[in-house]
Design a protein around this motif. Structure first.
Motif, PDB file in Angstrom:
ATOM      1  N   HIS A 137      -8.723 -33.120 -41.130  1.00 57.51           N
ATOM      2  CA  HIS A 137      -9.457 -34.028 -40.239  1.00 57.51           C
ATOM      3  C   HIS A 137     -10.094 -33.264 -39.086  1.00 57.51           C
ATOM      4  CE1 HIS A 137     -10.191 -37.228 -37.292  1.00 57.51           C
ATOM      5  NE2 HIS A 137     -10.199 -38.072 -38.318  1.00 57.51           N
ATOM      6  N   ASP A 138      -9.394 -32.266 -38.539  1.00 62.20           N
ATOM      7  CA  ASP A 138      -9.948 -31.462 -37.450  1.00 62.20           C
ATOM      8  C   ASP A 138     -11.217 -30.740 -37.882  1.00 62.20           C
ATOM      9  OD1 ASP A 138      -8.001 -32.251 -35.699  1.00 62.20           O
ATOM     10  OD2 ASP A 138      -6.804 -30.416 -35.867  1.00 62.20           O
TER      11      ASP A 138
ATOM     12  N   GLN B 195     -13.958 -33.309 -37.999  1.00 65.83           N
ATOM     13  CA  GLN B 195     -14.335 -33.787 -36.670  1.00 65.83           C
ATOM     14  C   GLN B 195     -15.140 -32.759 -35.884  1.00 65.83           C
ATOM     15  OE1 GLN B 195     -11.034 -35.266 -34.374  1.00 65.83           O
ATOM     16  NE2 GLN B 195     -12.211 -35.358 -32.459  1.00 65.83           N
ATOM     17  N   HIS B 196     -14.769 -31.487 -35.985  1.00 70.52           N
ATOM     18  CA  HIS B 196     -15.374 -30.463 -35.133  1.00 70.52           C
ATOM     19  C   HIS B 196     -16.533 -29.713 -35.789  1.00 70.52           C
ATOM     20  CE1 HIS B 196     -12.433 -30.991 -31.969  1.00 70.52           C
ATOM     21  NE2 HIS B 196     -11.471 -30.947 -32.867  1.00 70.52           N
TER      22      HIS B 196
ATOM     23  N   ILE C 118     -12.014 -41.926 -35.633  1.00 73.84           N
ATOM     24  CA  ILE C 118     -13.221 -41.103 -35.431  1.00 73.84           C
ATOM     25  C   ILE C 118     -14.295 -41.398 -36.479  1.00 73.84           C
ATOM     26  CG2 ILE C 118     -14.103 -38.744 -35.276  1.00 73.84           C
ATOM     27  CD1 ILE C 118     -12.219 -39.505 -33.009  1.00 73.84           C
TER      28      ILE C 118
ATOM     29  N   PHE D  61     -19.341 -40.316 -38.850  1.00 73.76           N
ATOM     30  CA  PHE D  61     -18.879 -40.643 -37.506  1.00 73.76           C
ATOM     31  C   PHE D  61     -19.197 -42.093 -37.165  1.00 73.76           C
ATOM     32  CE2 PHE D  61     -19.171 -35.976 -36.797  1.00 73.76           C
ATOM     33  CZ  PHE D  61     -17.888 -35.768 -36.298  1.00 73.76           C
TER      34      PHE D  61
END
Length: 313
Positions: A247-248, A251-252, A287, A309
């Protein structure tokens, strides 16, 4: 719709699946015992430079071709021939010899299944063919790439740049890069080529090995830091222990208007991961939107989903 491909099927178990960071065998009989995988040391990420003299990468290889409807053909190394000639390859990780001696496609913390082409990859390719998906001008990440077929398709469909990431450096060097080279040697109307198409396409590819926890800071520390319009990933949510790392990355590293395409089985016996558990994880973090694209009911149910997103009000 035409859908044909050539690959070897293992007979020891009914079906096998893999994950970029760790992997375990799936068997149709849920009563068979599979121990949960242990935690492992971080495997540092490194970038693999495509060699200037690359002719040796395709010496004595036996290529196969995958055709899915109107998609450009995808070429890849024959798995059986590759394994039978493993002793001829320089393998500093020793994964080839260990998989042969152990008669296993998956050795946790050593080899994470990247030499195989896993079932859900084909589901994602079929979806792209049906929806006439285009990658023209996009920055693409093939996460847990293995053979790299998803990233190769994006490359052939005009992606601006494609990054390939796998746990094992041996997979990147001996499978992914040769497969990309196989597909760069032919001309495609859908790819804008200069007078040297092979070099032009290879210049649009970057290759990485290492685990996800080290991959994210490595990419963020690049100058400039990379972000991706499209992230492609197949069979990478088998183990809930790694959902946060995955997930990180989403997200990033995903651009604000980007999309993650994920192909997965409904459940992975033995470690408990699967589509519903991962969806719950995504929704709890709040998110991403989580959208189902395709459900395949042949055998164990499989899914193709998209993450985007949430729009800020």
């Amino acid at each position: 719709m035409e859908f044909s491909f050539n690959f070897d099927v293992q007979v020891e178990v009914d079906e096998e699946v893999h994950n970029e960071e760790n992997a375990t065998k799936y068997v149709d009989n849920p009563d068979k015992n599979i121990q949960e995988l242990p935690q492992q040391m971080t495997k540092e990420t490194k970038e693999h430079i495509f060699p200037k003299n690359c002719e040796h990468l395709l010496e004595n290889v036996v290529p196969e071709t995958l055709s899915v409807g109107t998609l450009p053909p995808l070429h890849y190394l024959n798995e059986s021939v590759f394994e039978q000639t493993a002793s001829e390859h320089a393998d500093h990780e020793n994964i080839l010899s260990q998989t042969i001696s152990s008669h296993s496609d998956l050795i946790s913390g050593v080899y994470e299944g990247g030499l195989r082409i896993w079932e859900c990859t084909f589901d994602l390719l079929v979806y792209f063919e049906r929806e006439k998906e285009t990658f023209c001008g996009k920055q693409v990440l093939d996460l847990g790439c293995g053979a790299g077929l998803l990233g190769i398709l994006a490359l052939k469909k005009g992606a601006k740049q494609v990054h390939f990431q796998d746990y094992n450096s041996t997979v990147i060097e001996d499978v992914t890069i040769p497969n990309v080279l196989l597909n760069c040697e032919e001309d495609d109307e859908e790819v804008i080529c200069d007078s040297c198409p092979t070099q032009e396409r290879m210049n649009r590819c970057i290759f990485f090995s290492g685990d996800w926890c080290s991959f994210l800071p490595f990419i963020l520390s690049s100058k400039p830091a990379y972000q991706y319009d499209v992230i492609l990933t197949s069979e990478t949510i088998y183990n809930p222990s790694y959902y946060n790392a995955l997930h990180d990355i989403f997200q990033h590293l995903l651009t604000p208007q980007g999309v993650v395409y994920l192909a997965t089985k409904v459940h992975y016996f033995g470690v408990g991961g699967g589509i519903h558990l991962f969806e719950n994880c995504v929704k709890e973090k709040g998110i991403f939107n989580f959208r189902s694209l395709t459900v395949v009911d042949e055998g164990l149910q499989r899914h193709v989903v998209a993450l985007t997103f949430k729009t800020k009000v």
